[in-house]
Design an enzyme around this catalytic site. Structure first.
Site, PDB file in Angstrom:
ATOM      1  N   GLY A 104      -2.033   8.606   9.607  1.00 46.48           N
ATOM      2  CA  GLY A 104      -2.692   8.345  10.892  1.00 46.48           C
ATOM      3  C   GLY A 104      -4.090   7.808  10.662  1.00 46.48           C
TER       4      GLY A 104
ATOM      5  CB  SER B 185      -3.423   7.695   2.688  1.00 41.00           C
ATOM      6  OG  SER B 185      -2.059   7.905   3.005  1.00 41.00           O
ATOM      7  CE  LYS B 186      -6.738   2.065   7.293  1.00 43.45           C
ATOM      8  NZ  LYS B 186      -7.176   1.168   6.230  1.00 43.45           N
ATOM      9  NE  ARG B 187       1.469   8.261   2.239  1.00 45.44           N
ATOM     10  CZ  ARG B 187       1.819   9.535   2.156  1.00 45.44           C
ATOM     11  NH1 ARG B 187       2.675  10.038   2.995  1.00 45.44           N
ATOM     12  NH2 ARG B 187       1.308  10.298   1.212  1.00 45.44           N
TER      13      ARG B 187
END
Ligand code: GLU
Length: 474
Positions: free
Chosen positions: A248, A244-246
């Site tokens: 990167g 997921s976005k966390r």
């Protein structure tokens, strides 16, 4: 073989979606099949045309062209679900007429009450099927249409990755197929589209595996052949949780912007969740030859940016230098190089720095000194203090004289002339290289001396070395 990639235009193309697209494309190309692109835009709140444009752009960037779909057309279009709404109704009417579906007037509260009662009896929460046998007609008032799912037995499908997947029908709800608004639900339209588009094999992410038995029930109710399925494992972050976005960047676009080559991203994505011996580097053409569903792994692959960077450097060295230079051009401009400075020196310049860069961003950062206006060079003051000293003045002066006499400005000719002078004068090349490098780049590190001199071009070389000599004078 007819396969499809069916993105929902609710965001950029995610790398998980890109891998699904790639797997489908590879299968179609390997087996002489047809690759269909279908836009699943029925979620009107979240779907946006800009995202569709963006997804198409990313697919093309990766080299994944489609045989049927938006912008190219095809015999089973239209290829956007919102343009296909009139296709779905007749199937629902048919299921109603055949008694395979029924109208249900239960309100959301009533459905919830029924679910709670089942829970109280220790049963699985689902619709309690109150309307199933009421044979409600079209005039029953506000209603949904539900599939009359079998109560006993199992719903099975065989998956190329997961083997036989069986679900007890007692676990499956009487699925709503048409909402009270009249709009069919997602699982229904997917099946109708796959039937009408003649899709023979559905390859998609593991996150859809729970939808599949529901969809199989719809195929069976319609008496339509069930396609083959392959659910590819999720892409995981380095910590093992779903990427997921966390962790990167997760969109294809962001990797493009960060200076990754499409070849490297495609190569990396394919190997993540598909194995083929020890080979790591594959072109798209080689992947077409090698790809097989049987190689898709069950376990999710972990995102490893170092491996992607390694592949990217590998591909920067593999692609044609002129092509690499063109792709690097906008990165040089972003790094401050005036566009008009990026002349015929760009290719040789890129060749001198690609060994020391892992992305096009890094390539441009390492090579921008060639093209920056002299006054914009980034000066490493420690390097200046160490190398542009009075003792370097006669060396730079002498070198300038030699270089002024070189007319064939090539690596070989430069090397020959400078080495002959060094030998004749009894100089050490090592003593000269650093003052020259600092003069040309502002830094103590950089490409090899002769490659750099050749690539920077005669006028810039002479001008910067003269300026370095002046600086060395103090
Ligand atoms: N539209 C779905 C998605 O973007 C894919 C549906 C499918 O492949 O069946 O996740």
């Amino acid at each position: 073989m007819r396969v499809r990639f069916a993105p929902s235009p609710t965001g950029h193309l995610h790398i998980g979606g890109a891998r699904t697209a790639l797997f489908n494309w590879l299968l179609a190309r390997r087996h002489g099949g047809t690759y269909i692109l279908r836009i699943e835009d029925t979620d009107q709140e979240r779907s946006r045309r800009e995202y569709e444009v963006e997804i198409l752009r990313s697919l093309r960037w990766m080299g994944l062209d489609w045989d049927e779909g938006p912008e190219v057309g095809g015999s089973s279009g239209p290829y956007r679900q919102m343009e296909r709404l009139d296709h779905y109704g007749p199937y629902i009417e048919r299921l109603l007429a055949e008694g395979k579906a029924y109208r249900c007037t239960c309100s959301a509260e009533r459905v919830e009450e029924g679910r709670q009662q089942l829970v109280a009896q220790g049963l699985k929460p689902m619709y309690d099927r109150r309307c199933r046998d009421l044979a409600l007609g079209p005039d029953c008032g506000e209603h949904v249409v539900r599939l009359r799912a079998p109560l006993e037995g199992t719903t099975d499908f065989s998956d190329h990755v997961r083997g036989l997947v069986q679900t007890a029908n007692a676990e499956l709800d009487d699925l709503v197929i048409r909402r009270s608004s009249g709009l069919p639900v997602y699982n229904f339209v997917v099946v109708i589209d796959d039937i009408e588009m003649g899709v023979s094999l559905v390859v998609r992410g593991e996150d859809h595996v729970n939808n599949t038995p529901k969809q199989v029930l719809i195929y069976q109710a319609l008496g339509a052949p069930v396609p083959e399925f392959a659910h590819a494992p999720l892409i995981l972050g380095p910590d093992g949780s779903r990427l997921s976005k966390r962790h990167g960047a997760t969109s294809v676009r962001s990797y493009e912007e960060d200076g990754y080559l499409a070849e490297a991203l495609v190569n990396y994505l394919c190997r993540l969740g598909w194995s083929h011996g020890d080979q790591e580097v594959f072109s798209l053409g080689e992947l077409v030859q090698a790809f097989a569903l049987s190689g898709i792994t069950k376990a999710g692959g972990r995102w490893d940016v170092d491996k992607l960077r390694w592949l990217n450097q590998t591909w920067m060295k593999r692609v044609d230098p002129a092509d690499l230079a063109e792709r690097a051009r906008p990165f040089f401009v972003a790094a401050g190089a005036p566009p008009e400075a990026l002349d015929e020196r760009l290719v040789p310049a890129v060749l001198t720095v690609r060994e020391r860069a892992w992305t096009l961003v890094e390539l441009a950062a390492a090579g921008r000194f060639y093209f920056l206006p002299d006054e914009a060079l980034a000066w490493d003051e420690a390097a200046v203090a160490k190398h542009l000293v009075p003792a370097a003045v006669p060396l730079l002066e002498g070198l300038l004289g030699v270089l002024e006499g070189v007319s064939d400005w090539s690596v070989e000719a430069l090397e020959e002339a400078v080495k002959a002078w060094v030998e004749a004068e009894g100089h050490k090349l090592g003593k000269i290289a650093q003052p020259v490098r600092v003069s040309l780049t502002g830094q103590a590190t950089g490409p090899g001396l002769f490659e750099m001199l050749a690539a920077i071009g005669r006028p810039t070389a002479l001008r910067r070395i003269a300026a370095g000599r002046d600086r060395a004078r103090g």
